[in-house]
Design an enzyme around this catalytic site. Structure first.
Site, mmCIF file in Angstrom:
data_model
loop_
_atom_site.group_PDB
_atom_site.id
_atom_site.type_symbol
_atom_site.label_atom_id
_atom_site.label_comp_id
_atom_site.label_asym_id
_atom_site.label_seq_id
_atom_site.Cartn_x
_atom_site.Cartn_y
_atom_site.Cartn_z
ATOM 1 N N SER A 1 54.932 38.046 23.419
ATOM 2 C CA SER A 1 54.515 36.930 24.265
ATOM 3 C C SER A 1 54.685 37.297 25.733
ATOM 4 O O SER A 1 55.492 38.151 26.090
ATOM 5 C CB SER A 1 55.345 35.675 23.962
ATOM 6 O OG SER A 1 56.672 35.822 24.419
ATOM 7 N N LYS A 2 53.897 36.623 26.577
ATOM 8 C CA LYS A 2 53.978 36.866 28.018
ATOM 9 C C LYS A 2 55.352 36.459 28.547
ATOM 10 O O LYS A 2 55.960 37.164 29.359
ATOM 11 C CB LYS A 2 52.902 36.053 28.732
ATOM 12 C CG LYS A 2 51.506 36.204 28.151
ATOM 13 C CD LYS A 2 50.576 35.127 28.680
ATOM 14 C CE LYS A 2 49.254 35.092 27.940
ATOM 15 N NZ LYS A 2 48.393 33.993 28.362
ATOM 16 N N ARG A 3 55.822 35.317 28.084
ATOM 17 C CA ARG A 3 57.059 34.765 28.621
ATOM 18 C C ARG A 3 58.265 35.633 28.259
ATOM 19 O O ARG A 3 59.154 35.857 29.067
ATOM 20 C CB ARG A 3 57.245 33.335 28.102
ATOM 21 C CG ARG A 3 58.443 32.605 28.696
ATOM 22 C CD ARG A 3 58.447 31.148 28.261
ATOM 23 N NE ARG A 3 57.227 30.467 28.648
ATOM 24 C CZ ARG A 3 56.937 29.211 28.301
ATOM 25 N NH1 ARG A 3 57.783 28.531 27.552
ATOM 26 N NH2 ARG A 3 55.812 28.648 28.694
#
Length: 494
Positions: A246-248
């Site tokens: 995920s980006k986060r």
């Protein structure tokens, strides 16, 4: 549906990451394989998180990968009237209803059901409201959501997933779900279905994290009188700790642009991405674009999740070894002129480009690239490991400095002698350069390797590379002489 139509619908809340790029690639391959069309649809209904920068980042990432679209980009917010009209249609036909239950009321009902060990589904309180009661609550300004009314009955509902097989459940297990928020904005569930109907989507290839929505979306397709698309749910891409990419959580290292900016070749990266969950059934790893389109099938997508291996603490091999290996293959085997164009951009960015490389030094430029590329991993290596071929501003790595220079104090005296002899050569050929170096080693009664390895470090800053005398021919007599005479700068000041 007679036409094969697919879509890639990213949410513009960040850059294009590995998982999204793989989804886009699988859709693109399937469309190409089946003579279909691929649509880019930006699902920008999350107005608080969607940004123009993210949209541009997604488009740029797809363009770099070479994933082209037949239609779009369309923006979901441009069709908000379609989404609201669909909700009104379902209300009018009695397939949806207004629910005035507050969050507090729903929480209390949930707690009571838990205490009584009963099912936690919504109890349909608001389906019993009369038309007058609904009108009265609206007149009083009581907020409401719109819920889809799941058909009554005791029957199985499902679909034949092209990757996972038959997926089904009893319709009794599905709650009446919300399709419009209390602020009047339709939810993703409804918007997505309405857009797919409008765009005549025949196949939906997406991650398994969307499977929780699929049965409910099938109910919406049926309620809106539209054919249900073919579904294929891909396994997720996980990190080495089995957590979803995920980006986060993982930052820029899972962004497509990160690999573009670190010198990966577009098709090489596509070739790597497709293997994150797909295999032809053998050990093959290298595919041309045409070969991959021909070989790709949904049935060959793995059912289990794939692992994307990256190492944030290793600046040289920071990513999956397979990604590096595939990139190396293309870097070392691609057409040298095509490579020359790509390296040009890298040299320009570093201030190392010479327009003569496209003029009277074009042959030298391409021959030099061909000579040095066999030990390189990415395009960035041409301006780091290969920097000495294009300019004098290059660094000497610590390991060869210690091994080849600092261990041999005599080189401070020997290399100026070698420089003088090279300068006097009227024929600075590969054979003559080697003869002179070996003759000097014989005179000094030292191993030729001391001279040759020392020269490599002084001239290129590296420990390894092509044949030393091929290197001398590429760099040229004038620069070789200059660098040999400057050897004293590599020793600590006394």
């Amino acid at each position: 549906m007679t036409e094969t139509r697919l879509r890639f619908p990213p949410s513009p809340t960040g850059y294009l990451h590995i998982g999204g790029a793989r989804t886009a690639l699988y859709n693109w391959l399937y469309a190409k394989k089946n003579g279909g069309k691929l649509i880019l649809r930006i699902e920008d209904t999350d107005t608080e998180r969607s940004t123009k920068e993210s949209i541009q980042g997604i488009v740029d990432g797809l363009e770099w990968l070479g994933i082209d679209f037949d239609e779009g980009p369309y923006f979901q917010t441009d069709f908000s009237s379609d989404h609201k009209a669909a909700a009104e249609k379902l209300l009018k036909e009695g397939k949806a209803y207004k629910c005035f239950c507050t969050k507090e009321t729903l929480d209390a009902k949930r707690e009571a059901a838990l205490a009584a060990k009963q099912a936690l589904g919504y109890d349909r309180t608001c389906t019993n409201l009369s038309t007058e009661e609904v009108a009265q609550k609206e007149a009083e300004g009581i907020p409401y959501v719109i819920r889809f009314k799941v058909p009554d009955g005791d029957r199985m509902i499902g679909y034949d997933d092209k990757i996972l097989g038959r997926i089904q459940c009893n319709i009794k297990e599905i709650d009446d779900f919300v399709i419009v928020r209390s602020n009047g904005l339709p939810l993703y569930l409804l918007c997505n279905v309405v857009d797919d109907i409008r765009d005549r989507i025949s196949h939906i290839i997406r991650g398994q994290d969307h499977m929780t929505n699929t049965i409910r979306q099938i109910l919406l397709y049926e309620a809106l009188g539209a054919p249900v698309p073919v579904f294929a749910h891909m396994p997720l891409t996980l990190d080495t700790k089995k957590a979803k990419i995920s980006k986060r959580s993982h930052g820029e290292i899972v962004a497509v642009q990160f690999y573009r900016d670190h010198g990966f070749l577009p098709w090489a990266f596509n070739n790597f991405l497709v293997l994150l969950g797909w295999s032809e059934g053998n050990d093959r790893e290298i595919y041309s674009k045409e070969e991959l389109i021909e070989a790709f099938t949904l049935e060959r997508i793995n059912k289990s999740s794939s692992i994307f291996n990256f190492k944030k603490d290793d600046p040289k091999f920071f990513t999956d070894p397979k990604a590096i290996s595939i990139n190396e293959h293309y870097l070392r085997s691609m057409d040298i002129r095509e490579l020359g164009t790509l390296v040009k951009s890298e040299l320009q960015a570093e201030g190392l480009w010479d327009d003569a490389y496209e003029g009277d030094k074009a042959d030298w430029y391409h021959n030099t690239l061909d000579m040095i590329r066999d030990r390189f991993h990415t395009l960035k290596d041409f301006t780091s490991l290969g920097r000495a071929y294009f300019g004098d501003d290059f660094s000497v790595e610590e390991k060869p400095l210690k091994k080849n220079i600092l261990k041999h104090e005599g080189l401070k005296e020997w290399f100026p002698i070698l420089a003088d002899r090279y300068e006097q050569l009227s024929d600075f050929s590969l054979e003559e350069a080697e003869r002179v170096a070996r003759e000097l080693a014989t005179e000094l009664d030292i191993k030729p390797g001391i001279i040759i390895n020392g020269m490599r470090t002084v001239v290129t800053g590296q420990l390894a590379g092509p044949s030393m005398f091929d290197i001398l021919m590429a760099i040229g007599k004038e620069k070789v002489v200059q660098r040999l005479r400057n050897i004293e700068k590599l020793y600590p000041a006394e």
